[in-house]
Scaffold this motif. Sequence first.
Motif, mmCIF file in Angstrom:
data_model
loop_
_atom_site.group_PDB
_atom_site.id
_atom_site.type_symbol
_atom_site.label_atom_id
_atom_site.label_comp_id
_atom_site.label_asym_id
_atom_site.label_seq_id
_atom_site.Cartn_x
_atom_site.Cartn_y
_atom_site.Cartn_z
ATOM 1 N N MET A 36 -37.941 47.844 17.748
ATOM 2 C CA MET A 36 -37.516 47.468 16.421
ATOM 3 C C MET A 36 -38.643 47.727 15.441
ATOM 4 N N SER A 37 -38.319 48.364 14.329
ATOM 5 C CA SER A 37 -39.340 48.602 13.314
ATOM 6 C C SER A 37 -39.297 47.479 12.292
ATOM 7 N N THR A 38 -40.460 46.951 11.983
ATOM 8 C CA THR A 38 -40.530 45.880 10.982
ATOM 9 C C THR A 38 -41.730 46.117 10.097
ATOM 10 N N SER A 39 -41.607 45.679 8.855
ATOM 11 C CA SER A 39 -42.744 45.799 7.943
ATOM 12 C C SER A 39 -43.571 44.519 7.939
ATOM 13 N N CYS A 40 -42.964 43.383 8.236
ATOM 14 C CA CYS A 40 -43.677 42.129 8.420
ATOM 15 C C CYS A 40 -42.869 41.307 9.426
ATOM 16 N N PRO A 41 -43.451 40.285 10.027
ATOM 17 C CA PRO A 41 -42.817 39.585 11.146
ATOM 18 C C PRO A 41 -41.422 39.024 10.863
ATOM 19 N N ASP A 42 -41.122 38.695 9.613
ATOM 20 C CA ASP A 42 -39.819 38.101 9.333
ATOM 21 C C ASP A 42 -38.884 39.064 8.601
ATOM 22 N N THR A 43 -39.124 40.373 8.753
ATOM 23 C CA THR A 43 -38.301 41.389 8.111
ATOM 24 C C THR A 43 -37.855 42.416 9.140
ATOM 25 N N VAL A 44 -36.582 42.769 9.087
ATOM 26 C CA VAL A 44 -36.046 43.837 9.921
ATOM 27 C C VAL A 44 -35.202 44.738 9.028
ATOM 28 N N SER A 45 -34.987 45.943 9.466
ATOM 29 C CA SER A 45 -34.132 46.846 8.700
ATOM 30 C C SER A 45 -32.678 46.626 9.107
ATOM 31 N N PHE A 46 -31.771 47.057 8.250
ATOM 32 C CA PHE A 46 -30.349 46.963 8.558
ATOM 33 C C PHE A 46 -30.036 47.782 9.815
ATOM 34 N N SER A 47 -30.737 48.902 9.973
ATOM 35 C CA SER A 47 -30.557 49.724 11.180
ATOM 36 C C SER A 47 -30.933 48.948 12.430
ATOM 37 N N ASP A 48 -32.036 48.183 12.368
ATOM 38 C CA ASP A 48 -32.440 47.346 13.506
ATOM 39 C C ASP A 48 -31.349 46.337 13.836
ATOM 40 N N LEU A 49 -30.778 45.727 12.807
ATOM 41 C CA LEU A 49 -29.703 44.762 13.019
ATOM 42 C C LEU A 49 -28.503 45.428 13.666
ATOM 43 N N SER A 50 -28.175 46.633 13.231
ATOM 44 C CA SER A 50 -27.031 47.360 13.796
ATOM 45 C C SER A 50 -27.279 47.751 15.244
ATOM 46 N N ARG A 51 -28.502 48.196 15.559
ATOM 47 C CA ARG A 51 -28.827 48.659 16.914
ATOM 48 C C ARG A 51 -29.077 47.502 17.887
ATOM 49 N N ASN A 52 -29.697 46.433 17.407
ATOM 50 C CA ASN A 52 -30.123 45.337 18.295
ATOM 51 C C ASN A 52 -29.718 43.978 17.732
ATOM 52 N N PRO A 53 -28.419 43.728 17.545
ATOM 53 C CA PRO A 53 -28.022 42.474 16.898
ATOM 54 C C PRO A 53 -28.471 41.226 17.651
ATOM 55 N N ARG A 54 -28.433 41.262 18.961
ATOM 56 C CA ARG A 54 -28.845 40.086 19.737
ATOM 57 C C ARG A 54 -30.318 39.780 19.525
ATOM 58 N N SER A 55 -31.150 40.809 19.570
ATOM 59 C CA SER A 55 -32.589 40.619 19.380
ATOM 60 C C SER A 55 -32.890 40.085 17.980
ATOM 61 N N VAL A 56 -32.216 40.635 16.964
ATOM 62 C CA VAL A 56 -32.431 40.182 15.591
ATOM 63 C C VAL A 56 -31.953 38.738 15.436
ATOM 64 N N ALA A 57 -30.820 38.411 16.050
ATOM 65 C CA ALA A 57 -30.304 37.038 15.983
ATOM 66 C C ALA A 57 -31.265 36.069 16.654
ATOM 67 N N GLU A 58 -31.832 36.453 17.782
ATOM 68 C CA GLU A 58 -32.813 35.597 18.461
ATOM 69 C C GLU A 58 -34.053 35.398 17.590
ATOM 70 N N ARG A 59 -34.460 36.460 16.927
ATOM 71 C CA ARG A 59 -35.615 36.372 16.036
ATOM 72 C C ARG A 59 -35.312 35.424 14.865
ATOM 73 N N ALA A 60 -34.127 35.549 14.295
ATOM 74 C CA ALA A 60 -33.733 34.667 13.195
ATOM 75 C C ALA A 60 -33.694 33.219 13.651
ATOM 76 N N THR A 61 -33.207 32.987 14.861
ATOM 77 C CA THR A 61 -33.151 31.633 15.396
ATOM 78 C C THR A 61 -34.558 31.068 15.592
ATOM 79 N N SER A 62 -35.454 31.875 16.131
ATOM 80 C CA SER A 62 -36.804 31.371 16.390
ATOM 81 C C SER A 62 -37.616 31.197 15.106
#
Length: 156
Positions: free
Chosen positions: A1-27
């Motif tokens: 996943m590409s990120t510019s800072c720890p609490d930012t993801v791209s829309f593409s990251d969300l589309s490709r890895n929704p579970r990982s992004v959701a886990e990150r949002a939860t944590s």
Amino acid sequence: MSTSCPDTVSFSDLSRNPRSVAERATSLGRVRVTHRDAPDFYLIAADREDLRDQTLTTASRIFLAMAKQDPGTHSLHLAVRDVFPWVRHLEEDEVHEFSDELVAALSDAAELDTDVSVQEVIAGWRATARIKADPEQYRRALEPMEGDFGPVDVTA
């Protein structure tokens, strides 16, 4: 996943890895999702957002109750002067009016989920203070206006 800072993801990251992004949002509590062709948005755990809403509602109810009591009103006006130092350019009755409008807008934001009005109240009164801070600009603003200023667009 590409990120510019720890609490930012791209829309593409969300589309490709929704579970990982959701886990990150939860944590983290929330994750900012950037989108090249649209405004950014936040992915927030619902329970965390519900707590935030409850906190805002509680705070706005306390401010509203304070504003209804004489000592509370005085404290509120003092707090407004600390939080918004530009109110020094307003008349005393204008500071009171701003305080009342701000508390009402905060109440609406909490109770009716209308966040925009808070920023509109602040921006409007800040603009008034900005004009009053410049004696020449304020004098011009008080001059009578004449003539046709053209068509007015009204959107409903």
